[in-house]
Design a protein around this motif. Structure first.
Motif, short mmCIF file in Angstrom:
data_model
loop_
_atom_site.label_atom_id
_atom_site.label_comp_id
_atom_site.label_asym_id
_atom_site.label_seq_id
_atom_site.Cartn_x
_atom_site.Cartn_y
_atom_site.Cartn_z
N LEU A 78 20.23 -2.92 21.87
CA LEU A 78 19.18 -3.88 22.23
C LEU A 78 18.93 -3.95 23.74
N GLU A 79 19.84 -3.37 24.51
CA GLU A 79 19.68 -3.34 25.97
C GLU A 79 18.85 -2.16 26.43
N GLU A 80 18.64 -1.17 25.56
CA GLU A 80 17.85 0.01 25.92
C GLU A 80 16.43 -0.43 26.25
N PRO A 81 15.77 0.24 27.19
CA PRO A 81 14.46 -0.21 27.67
C PRO A 81 13.41 -0.46 26.58
N THR A 82 13.32 0.41 25.59
CA THR A 82 12.31 0.23 24.54
C THR A 82 12.62 -1.01 23.71
N ALA A 83 13.87 -1.16 23.31
CA ALA A 83 14.27 -2.32 22.51
C ALA A 83 14.11 -3.61 23.32
N ALA A 84 14.48 -3.57 24.59
CA ALA A 84 14.35 -4.75 25.46
C ALA A 84 12.88 -5.17 25.58
N ALA A 85 11.99 -4.19 25.69
CA ALA A 85 10.55 -4.49 25.79
C ALA A 85 10.04 -5.12 24.50
N VAL A 86 10.51 -4.66 23.36
CA VAL A 86 10.10 -5.23 22.07
C VAL A 86 10.57 -6.67 21.96
N LEU A 87 11.83 -6.93 22.30
CA LEU A 87 12.36 -8.31 22.25
C LEU A 87 11.56 -9.24 23.16
N ARG A 88 11.26 -8.76 24.37
CA ARG A 88 10.52 -9.57 25.33
C ARG A 88 9.10 -9.85 24.83
N LYS A 89 8.46 -8.84 24.23
CA LYS A 89 7.11 -9.00 23.69
C LYS A 89 7.10 -10.01 22.55
N GLN A 90 8.08 -9.92 21.66
CA GLN A 90 8.17 -10.88 20.54
C GLN A 90 8.33 -12.30 21.07
N ALA A 91 9.15 -12.46 22.08
CA ALA A 91 9.38 -13.78 22.67
C ALA A 91 8.10 -14.31 23.32
N ALA A 92 7.39 -13.47 24.05
CA ALA A 92 6.15 -13.90 24.71
C ALA A 92 5.10 -14.27 23.67
N GLU A 93 5.02 -13.52 22.59
CA GLU A 93 4.05 -13.84 21.53
C GLU A 93 4.38 -15.18 20.87
N LEU A 94 5.66 -15.43 20.63
CA LEU A 94 6.07 -16.72 20.07
C LEU A 94 5.74 -17.85 21.05
N ALA A 95 6.06 -17.66 22.31
CA ALA A 95 5.78 -18.68 23.33
C ALA A 95 4.29 -18.99 23.40
N ALA A 96 3.46 -17.98 23.27
CA ALA A 96 2.01 -18.18 23.35
C ALA A 96 1.49 -18.98 22.15
N ARG A 97 2.16 -18.88 21.01
CA ARG A 97 1.74 -19.60 19.79
C ARG A 97 2.21 -21.05 19.77
N CYS A 98 3.18 -21.38 20.60
CA CYS A 98 3.78 -22.72 20.55
C CYS A 98 3.30 -23.60 21.70
N ASP A 99 3.40 -24.90 21.49
CA ASP A 99 3.01 -25.86 22.52
C ASP A 99 3.99 -25.87 23.68
N VAL A 100 5.26 -25.70 23.38
CA VAL A 100 6.32 -25.76 24.38
C VAL A 100 7.25 -24.57 24.17
N ALA A 101 7.74 -24.00 25.27
CA ALA A 101 8.72 -22.91 25.19
C ALA A 101 9.94 -23.29 26.01
N VAL A 102 11.11 -23.15 25.40
CA VAL A 102 12.39 -23.42 26.06
C VAL A 102 13.17 -22.12 26.06
#
Length: 145
Positions: A78-102
């Motif tokens: 999960l630390e490999e660049p491609t996997a890390a980018a996927v995790l980060r993208k999923q998190a950003a997409e979730l944050a964009a859908r929610c009112d608050v991000a922690v």
């Protein structure tokens, strides 16, 4: 480097702040009560940030979780660049859908321990990049709003 400020009195989060909360980060769903070596603690009971936020939010608020970044030394794939980018993208997409991000980040006992020096005081394994991505996807409202 991300500079954190309690801009606009956002914290503590008010119960009526939003109907959805994104809880993101490798330390959000994993209790990290201490480092490695003799500071490692196995407590009888611990509450993760994710559990605490779900409990405090109550039934009227949707709380969702995303890993966002690997914890260094726990899953090298999960630390490999491609996997890390996927995790980060999923998190950003979730944050964009929610009112608050922690975002809950930190260190694991594999890198925070006695008997060896840390290579850096920086957050490990793409966690700074995670904070920046989530901040861009769910920005803190300006004090004028």
């Amino acid at each position: 480097m991300v500079l954190l400020k309690n801009r606009g009195g956002l914290l503590p989060l008010a119960a009526n702040r939003g109907r959805s909360v994104a809880v993101i980060g490798p330390s959000a769903a994993n209790p990290r009560a201490g480092g490695g070596g003799s500071s490692y603690v196995i407590s009888r009971y611990s509450v993760t940030a994710l559990e605490g936020i779900k409990e405090a939010a109550g039934p009227g608020v949707r709380v969702e979780y995303a890993l966002g970044a690997a914890m260094q030394g726990e899953d090298p794939k999960l630390e490999e660049p491609t996997a890390a980018a996927v995790l980060r993208k999923q998190a950003a997409e979730l944050a964009a859908r929610c009112d608050v991000a922690v975002v809950v980040v930190g260190n694991s006992r594999t890198i925070e321990s006695e008997g060896f020096d840390r290579a850096s005081m920086d957050l490990p394994a793409n966690q700074d990049e995670l904070i920046a991505a989530v901040s861009a996807a769910n920005p803190i409202p300006s004090s004028s709003s």
